[in-house]
Design an enzyme around this catalytic site. Structure first.
Site, PDB file in Angstrom:
ATOM      1  N   TYR A   1       0.857  -1.192   0.000  1.00  0.00           N
ATOM      2  CA  TYR A   1       0.000   0.000   0.000  1.00  0.00           C
ATOM      3  C   TYR A   1       0.896   1.247   0.000  1.00  0.00           C
ATOM      4  CZ  TYR A   1      -3.205  -3.535   1.957  1.00  0.00           C
ATOM      5  OH  TYR A   1      -3.941  -4.663   2.201  1.00  0.00           O
TER       6      TYR A   1
ATOM      7  N   CYS B   1      -4.581   3.875   9.840  1.00  0.00           N
ATOM      8  CA  CYS B   1      -5.387   5.074  10.085  1.00  0.00           C
ATOM      9  C   CYS B   1      -6.728   4.695  10.714  1.00  0.00           C
ATOM     10  CB  CYS B   1      -5.590   5.859   8.795  1.00  0.00           C
ATOM     11  SG  CYS B   1      -6.313   4.882   7.479  1.00  0.00           S
TER      12      CYS B   1
HETATM   13  N1  SAH Z   1       1.912   4.642   2.276  1.00  0.00           N
HETATM   14  C1  SAH Z   1       1.391   5.742   1.534  1.00  0.00           C
HETATM   15  C2  SAH Z   1      -0.092   5.636   1.177  1.00  0.00           C
HETATM   16  C3  SAH Z   1      -1.016   5.108   2.232  1.00  0.00           C
HETATM   17  S1  SAH Z   1      -2.728   5.297   1.846  1.00  0.00           S
HETATM   18  C4  SAH Z   1       1.674   7.052   2.231  1.00  0.00           C
HETATM   19  O1  SAH Z   1       1.999   7.070   3.407  1.00  0.00           O
HETATM   20  O2  SAH Z   1       1.619   8.096   1.581  1.00  0.00           O
HETATM   21  C5  SAH Z   1      -3.198   3.659   1.364  1.00  0.00           C
HETATM   22  C6  SAH Z   1      -2.864   3.333  -0.062  1.00  0.00           C
HETATM   23  O3  SAH Z   1      -3.306   1.990  -0.337  1.00  0.00           O
HETATM   24  C7  SAH Z   1      -3.548   4.199  -1.107  1.00  0.00           C
HETATM   25  O4  SAH Z   1      -2.550   4.757  -1.931  1.00  0.00           O
HETATM   26  C8  SAH Z   1      -4.447   3.222  -1.898  1.00  0.00           C
HETATM   27  O5  SAH Z   1      -4.534   3.524  -3.269  1.00  0.00           O
HETATM   28  C9  SAH Z   1      -3.733   1.902  -1.691  1.00  0.00           C
HETATM   29  N2  SAH Z   1      -4.529   0.665  -1.814  1.00  0.00           N
HETATM   30  C10 SAH Z   1      -5.833   0.461  -1.525  1.00  0.00           C
HETATM   31  N3  SAH Z   1      -6.152  -0.836  -1.675  1.00  0.00           N
HETATM   32  C11 SAH Z   1      -5.029  -1.482  -2.066  1.00  0.00           C
HETATM   33  C12 SAH Z   1      -4.724  -2.849  -2.362  1.00  0.00           C
HETATM   34  N4  SAH Z   1      -5.643  -3.790  -2.275  1.00  0.00           N
HETATM   35  N5  SAH Z   1      -3.457  -3.148  -2.724  1.00  0.00           N
HETATM   36  C13 SAH Z   1      -2.505  -2.189  -2.791  1.00  0.00           C
HETATM   37  N6  SAH Z   1      -2.742  -0.886  -2.522  1.00  0.00           N
HETATM   38  C14 SAH Z   1      -3.986  -0.531  -2.164  1.00  0.00           C
END
Ligand code: SAH
Length: 459
Positions: free
Chosen positions: A317, A413
């Site tokens: 993620y 979160c």
């Molecule tokens: N780590 C990053 C973003 C966290 S937000 C930061 O700190 O800036 C969570 C992220 O998970 C988002 O970018 C969203 O697009 C992604 N996401 C949601 N479902 C997902 C999945 N099944 N597999 C991979 N990424 C995913």
């Protein structure tokens, strides 16, 4: 919990508040029946008018306060705390921190059955005001005049205000100035109901470390009237502006941005730093809204990862690679995975921008890509997850349990889904070592948590 409610709609009742819900409402129990009342705090006594009665719980409005909590503070204007999601503005910052920390402990015990886990005192901000680096305000029209501000809670009525206690002054100023310019140039506002008109939203984002400002105008129409004057006025009146973007969103939707963006003036991106890592941020990129606390959070994640330079790390993620690039400075290799392809493009660009060569990124669902990596023999020593509010997919948790990375760093979160996932990992052979809540969003009910788990010795 009683089946029949001991109260009826429109009853006036004297109550004592015992708790706060996760969205910041006070909880009073009437013969064991919970009633949720906005703007009431634990320990307070007051009179409540019952507004809604459901089977297991009801809602009320606070009519009179007999006894105040020590944590209650005066809110500048009656309505202000409701706007822009500042649900906790009526609680002193000390009280907000205490409430968030308690919430984390309780949820971990109740859902995660982790009564004895070490939860550190929450890391708050020295100055919890004016921290947000981004605002996007809906634009409408009232009595022939352009208005912009916040939607009233649970409605589509726009309150014409620029009063936000959590936005950076540069962001407030940008929104206010663009609003004035659009009014002067008589740019027609969008009408949600008729789906007519032009200007839907104004967005401003500010790179606090670089002093670079981006302004985005979101319109329904492909054409933006008075484009040249608009650009001219914005550049003159907002000298920090580095990028003026036109985004087109022609759909009937609550989603703010459309898919099409054009650069009206300046650069396509602005830059900002978290620690020493530089990020290019485009109009559509996700970027943390509180960079000061993001640094605090990432430093903690890095500390928990305990890297020596020899480790292979997976960052699930990963968004635009923020955590991955932070970790890459201390790891042998980092693999980031994220579901949004554009974010992965940004992540790759950000790696190049910082000349970081030991980070690779893949677009796809973490629960699909990571099992594939595992099958192909790409095992991680440390795995970091930072999922959205719904938490990790169970398939991913099962892969972690099979893959057995020595450490898992979980950034969350949403304490409730964190607690659920920690329980699954605990049952699968991990031990939760430490939990660190971080206040990323003062004045709001949101709380961020970083946790480290280690593989139990017997595994
Ligand atoms: N780590 C990053 C973003 C966290 S937000 C930061 O700190 O800036 C969570 C992220 O998970 C988002 O970018 C969203 O697009 C992604 N996401 C949601 N479902 C997902 C999945 N099944 N597999 C991979 N990424 C995913």
């Amino acid at each position: 919990m009683k089946k029949t409610a001991p109260i009826a709609k429109n009853d006036y009742i004297d109550v004592m508040f015992e708790d706060l819900t996760h969205d910041g409402a006070g909880v009073a129990k009437i013969d064991g029946y919970p009633v949720f009342v906005p703007n009431a705090l634990p320990g307070e006594k007051g009179q409540v008018k019952i507004t809604k009665v459901n089977k297991g719980y009801g809602f009320g409005r606070l009519m009179e306060l007999y006894e105040k909590s020590d944590y209650r503070i005066d809110v500048p204007t009656e309505e202000a705390h409701k706007f822009g999601g500042c649900q906790l503005q009526h609680i002193s910052y000390e009280g907000q921190l205490a409430y968030k920390e308690k919430q984390v402990r309780e949820v971990l015990a109740r859902i995660g059955k982790l009564e004895d886990v070490k939860v550190h005192p929450i890391l708050g901000m020295d100055n919890p005001w004016k921290y947000r680096n981004k605002a996007q305000v809906p634009v409408g029209e009232k009595d022939g005049k352009l208005i912009a501000g916040f939607f009233k809670p649970r409605s589509h009525e726009i309150v014409d205000t620029n009063e936000s206690v959590i936005q950076l002054p540069e962001v407030n100023e940008a929104i206010q100035t663009v609003k004035e310019i659009c009014t002067e140039l008589e740019i027609p506002a969008y009408h949600e109901e008729s789906h007519k008109g032009v200007l839907r939203h104004i967005m401003a984002r500010y790179g606090q470390q670089t002093g670079e400002l981006m302004v985005v105008l979101v319109t329904r129409t492909a054409d933006l009237p008075q484009k040249h004057q608009l650009v001219e006025e914005i550049t003159v009146r907002l000298p920090k502006v580095k990028s003026i973007i036109h985004n087109i969103n022609s759909k009937r939707t609550n989603v703010i941005m459309g898919e099409k963006t054009k650069v009206l003036w300046g650069s396509e991106v602005i830059y900002d730093y978290i620690g020493d890592v530089k990020f290019a941020i485009s109009a559509l990129s996700f970027y943390q809204v509180n960079p000061v606390q993001t640094k605090v959070l990432y430093d903690k994640a890095l500390e928990y990862a305990g890297l020596t330079g020899e480790e292979s790390v997976i960052d699930a993620y990963c968004g635009i690679g923020t955590i991955s690039l932070f970790l890459a400075q201390k790891a042998k290799k980092v693999f980031g995975v994220e579901i949004v392809p554009e974010a992965i493009e940004d992540a790759k660009r950000n790696a190049e921008l910082n000349d970081i060569r030991n980070a690779e990124f893949a677009a796809g669902a973490a629960e699909t890509v990571i099992p594939e990596w595992y099958k192909a023999g790409n095992n991680a020593d440390v795995l970091v997850v930072d999922p959205p509010r719904k938490g990790c997919d169970e398939a991913l948790l099962n892969t972690i349990i099979e893959m057995k990375p020595k450490k898992v760093v979980y950034v969350s979160c949403n304490p409730a889904t964190l607690a659920r996932d920690l329980r699954i990992l605990e049952d699968g052979g991990y031990r939760t070592i430490e939990v660190q809540p971080v206040d990323m969003f003062p004045m709001t009910t949101h709380v961020e948590v970083v946790t480290v788990l280690e593989l139990k010795k017997s595994n």
